[in-house]
Every structure is written in C-alpha cells, then in structure tokens.
Design a protein around this motif. Sequence first.
Motif, PDB file in Angstrom:
ATOM      1  N   THR A 122       0.821  -1.207   0.000  1.00 35.74           N
ATOM      2  CA  THR A 122       0.000   0.000   0.000  1.00 35.74           C
ATOM      3  C   THR A 122       0.862   1.268   0.000  1.00 35.74           C
ATOM      4  O   THR A 122       1.992   1.254   0.510  1.00 35.74           O
ATOM      5  CB  THR A 122      -0.897  -0.005   1.260  1.00 35.74           C
ATOM      6  N   ASP A 123       0.304   2.354  -0.516  1.00 34.28           N
ATOM      7  CA  ASP A 123       1.003   3.645  -0.447  1.00 34.28           C
ATOM      8  C   ASP A 123       1.036   4.191   0.987  1.00 34.28           C
ATOM      9  O   ASP A 123       1.801   5.112   1.280  1.00 34.28           O
ATOM     10  CB  ASP A 123       0.353   4.669  -1.399  1.00 34.28           C
ATOM     11  N   TYR A 328     -18.113   0.501  14.800  1.00 37.85           N
ATOM     12  CA  TYR A 328     -18.153   1.936  15.106  1.00 37.85           C
ATOM     13  C   TYR A 328     -18.982   2.245  16.361  1.00 37.85           C
ATOM     14  O   TYR A 328     -19.145   3.376  16.735  1.00 37.85           O
ATOM     15  CB  TYR A 328     -18.710   2.713  13.898  1.00 37.85           C
TER      16      TYR A 328
HETATM   17  O1  DAU Z   1      -4.084   3.892   0.446  1.00 38.94           O
HETATM   18  C1  DAU Z   1      -4.336   2.519   0.335  1.00 38.94           C
HETATM   19  C2  DAU Z   1      -5.185   2.062   1.497  1.00 38.94           C
HETATM   20  O2  DAU Z   1      -6.508   2.523   1.256  1.00 38.94           O
HETATM   21  C3  DAU Z   1      -5.179   0.546   1.684  1.00 38.94           C
HETATM   22  O3  DAU Z   1      -3.888   0.134   2.018  1.00 38.94           O
HETATM   23  C4  DAU Z   1      -6.146   0.129   2.801  1.00 38.94           C
HETATM   24  O4  DAU Z   1      -6.208  -1.283   2.893  1.00 38.94           O
HETATM   25  C5  DAU Z   1      -7.520   0.663   2.452  1.00 38.94           C
HETATM   26  O5  DAU Z   1      -8.436   0.361   3.497  1.00 38.94           O
HETATM   27  C6  DAU Z   1      -7.461   2.174   2.240  1.00 38.94           C
HETATM   28  O6  DAU Z   1      -7.162   2.853   3.481  1.00 38.94           O
HETATM   29  P1  DAU Z   1      -7.910   4.226   3.893  1.00 38.94           P
HETATM   30  O7  DAU Z   1      -7.839   4.370   5.352  1.00 38.94           O
HETATM   31  O8  DAU Z   1      -7.459   5.349   3.055  1.00 38.94           O
HETATM   32  O9  DAU Z   1      -9.416   3.829   3.417  1.00 38.94           O
HETATM   33  P2  DAU Z   1     -10.850   4.038   4.082  1.00 38.94           P
HETATM   34  O10 DAU Z   1     -11.850   3.598   3.052  1.00 38.94           O
HETATM   35  O11 DAU Z   1     -10.957   3.440   5.437  1.00 38.94           O
HETATM   36  O12 DAU Z   1     -10.933   5.622   4.248  1.00 38.94           O
HETATM   37  C7  DAU Z   1     -10.762   6.474   3.128  1.00 38.94           C
HETATM   38  C8  DAU Z   1     -10.836   7.906   3.635  1.00 38.94           C
HETATM   39  O13 DAU Z   1     -12.181   8.191   4.076  1.00 38.94           O
HETATM   40  C9  DAU Z   1      -9.968   8.181   4.835  1.00 38.94           C
HETATM   41  O14 DAU Z   1      -9.511   9.537   4.764  1.00 38.94           O
HETATM   42  C10 DAU Z   1     -10.901   8.032   6.037  1.00 38.94           C
HETATM   43  C11 DAU Z   1     -12.204   8.529   5.480  1.00 38.94           C
HETATM   44  N1  DAU Z   1     -13.450   7.919   6.008  1.00 38.94           N
HETATM   45  C12 DAU Z   1     -13.530   6.564   6.074  1.00 38.94           C
HETATM   46  C13 DAU Z   1     -14.680   5.956   6.492  1.00 38.94           C
HETATM   47  C14 DAU Z   1     -14.789   4.452   6.585  1.00 38.94           C
HETATM   48  C15 DAU Z   1     -14.525   8.737   6.323  1.00 38.94           C
HETATM   49  O15 DAU Z   1     -14.457   9.982   6.255  1.00 38.94           O
HETATM   50  N2  DAU Z   1     -15.684   8.130   6.738  1.00 38.94           N
HETATM   51  C16 DAU Z   1     -15.819   6.767   6.831  1.00 38.94           C
HETATM   52  O16 DAU Z   1     -16.907   6.276   7.180  1.00 38.94           O
END
Ligand code: DAU
Length: 329
Positions: A122-123, A328
């Motif tokens: 991952t990045d 959550y």
């Molecule tokens: O960058 C690559 C990564 O992307 C991967 O290595 C991880 O496995 C993958 O889960 C993902 O990580 P993130 O933490 O970036 O993804 P997530 O979908 O959890 O969150 C994306 C963005 O949205 C992050 O800034 C947190 C925010 N978020 C997340 C959730 C679940 C929200 O604002 N609300 C939410 O409900």
Amino acid sequence: MNILVTGGAGFIGSNFIRYWLTEHPQDVITNLDALTYAGNLASLKDVEVNPNYEFIQGSILDAELVGQLVETADRIVHFAAESHVDRSILGPEAFVETNIRGTFTLLEAARKKKIPFHHISTDEVFGSLELGSSAKFTEHTPYQPNSPYSASKAGSDHLVRAYHETYGLPVTITNCSNNFGPYQHPEKFIPRMITDLIDGGTVKIYGDGLYVRDWLYVQDHCRAIDAVLTNGKNGETYLVGGMSQDISNKDIALKVLEIMGMSEDKITYVADRPGHDRRYAVDWTKIHDELGWQPEHSFEEWLKETVEWYKNNQSWWRPLKEKAESIYK
Ligand code: DAU
Ligand code: NAD
C-alpha cells in the motif's frame, strides 16, 4: 503456470482472480484464504465453476499447509492481510500477526521452494503528504507509517525486500493507492457511504473531510499487477496510483450524493480517525515508463458504475453491513 494467490476471497484478490483467469486462461489458480470477516466466497460465485480454479480455506499463518501448497505452485501472489485502518486502531494485534508473521510464513515457504513472490502493498507505508502541496510518493520516498495497519504493511514490505537481498528470493512489490469498485467490503469509505445512503442513512465524514486519497479503480490495479508479474524486474518495487487528482473525501461524498439524486444535508461530520493521514498521492511514472501501465478507468465514470453495482447487488453486501457497522459502536 500454477499461481498460489493468498487472500483471494477479499476485495482486490477476488477481482484479481476473475481478471487473471480471463486474461490468462491457461493458468491455474489456488486461492488460500482464511475467510475472516473480510473474506467472502460470494465474491467468486462465477469463478467457482472454472476447472482452473481451486479454493482452500486456511491461514497463511499455518506453515504446514502453506508448505504443502507451495509444493505445487510456480509463484505466489500475496494479497492476504488485515486491511482496515479503523480496525487496526481498535485491535492492532491481528495486524501484526497476519500482515507481518503471515508474510514471514509465506516467505519461508517460498524460500525453500525458490519460487517468485509478488507482494501486494500500500502507499500508506509512506505516511502522509501535506494538503495543497504537489508532492507525490515515489519509489524513493522513505517509509513513515502512521497507523498500526500501515506499520504492519511496512514491516511486511521490509521482510520481502530482506528475503531478496539475503536469500536471493525472486520478489516484486507493488505499493498501490486506494482502490474502489465492486466487491469492496461496506466498512470502507465509498461502499459504506453508498450502502448507508441506499438504506436511508447519512454519509459519515471523519473530521473536516479535507482528507485526500489517490483513488484507483480496482481493475486498473489488477492490470498493474499483471504488468509486474509479466514483465517486472526481479527485486523491484513499483508504485501504482490513480488519476482522481486530489479529490477530498467531502467532494467524493458530494459526487456520490449527486449521482444518487440526494443533497448535502445527508452528510454528518463525525469524530476524526486518530493519526489520520492527510493526503496520499502516487507518482506512477516508473511502472508507466518501464512496463507501459497507466490507469484506464476514470474516477468520475467508474464511481457512477460502482454506485450502480452496489444498488444492483444488495444481496452481496447486506449480510456484511450490520457486522461492519458494529465496529463503530
Ligand atoms: O491507500 C491505500 C489504502 O486505502 C489501503 O492500504 C487500505 O487497505 C484501504 O483500506 C485504504 O485505506 P484508507 O484508510 O485510506 O481507506 P478508508 O476507506 O478506510 O478511508 C478512506 C478515507 O475516508 C480516509 O480519509 C478516512 C475517510 N473515512 C472513512 C470511512 C470508513 C470517512 O471519512 N468516513 C468513513 O466512514
Ligand atoms: P480485504 O480485507 O478485502 O481482503 C483481505 C483478504 O485476506 C480476505 O479475504 C481475508 O479473509 C484474507 N485473510 C486475512 N487474514 C488471512 C490469513 N491469516 N490467511 C489467509 N487469508 C487471510 O483486503 P483488500 O482491500 O482486498 O486488500 C488486499 C491487499 O491489498 C492487502 O494486502 C492490502 O494491504 C492491499 N492494498 C489494499 C488497498 C485498498 O484500497 N483496498 C490498496 C493498496 C493495497
């Protein structure tokens, strides 16, 4: 070629298996997956009938099983991991076990059999970039992981590299940015938002919502892995990223609301994620110049397709949704 894929019942792994069996129909895939909460055989229903596909339920931590499977494998493509940052904050131990010790177990087996090992990473291992800057991660960016998830992935990357340097194991690594598309678990931002809105709920935005990710459609990630497996250089790392151009989480939410014919009052701002990385951006020049890869799916168009997919595949995500939300509470 016999490919041992780990974590193939997850989001990217299942998309990859479908992609690979279509693009390389002569190859045989064995999918080793523990079927944790994130693994779902329903993501591979159409693939199950393919005679070149076999599923084995088991853990990458099981050295005996891994040893047996490696006996008949020509290469390993390693997706299996604990992948959700929020879960790593609530319970880091499983991340250390699966992502570090699990990768170690696979590397040991690969070393004994001397077969090539491709590691999906991952990045996030590079930490966070400043909002508003034009800086991007490159293959030379120092590692600076900020969450237990990214630290455990960084640990696994280092082990893979060390097995190449120390034991001469043929390895390649891809560090990819945020994927989106079909079969992504509803705990992750884009599917969580779409499925909550379908159910009449709101979008939960962490903090001020001015966090930036470099979104890539999952099919493009599969194509990038193909490019590396086919033509990548032994011992090299390739960064893989999208073309979403610094779009904030809040702006993604506004786009999804527009696609779904809803208004901004469906946004709820909730407590921020501890240690939340502000911005990711990937410079994918190396994989482009050396292997001819670039993203093909635009963010705008494939976000619409993804919304449609979740609308049309409610029987896939409904059984996962309630459990996903319980983390959550
Ligand atoms: O960058 C690559 C990564 O992307 C991967 O290595 C991880 O496995 C993958 O889960 C993902 O990580 P993130 O933490 O970036 O993804 P997530 O979908 O959890 O969150 C994306 C963005 O949205 C992050 O800034 C947190 C925010 N978020 C997340 C959730 C679940 C929200 O604002 N609300 C939410 O409900
Ligand atoms: P996911 O959580 O959807 O799937 C992970 C899979 O691994 C599941 O099927 C799970 O059952 C399996 N698994 C977990 N522990 C296991 C074990 N001990 N033994 C065998 N199988 C086990 O994850 P994903 O989003 O598909 O991510 C796949 C890989 O890609 C991970 O290594 C992740 O770090 C990396 N990655 C993800 C993204 C992203 O945006 N999702 C971006 C870059 C890199």
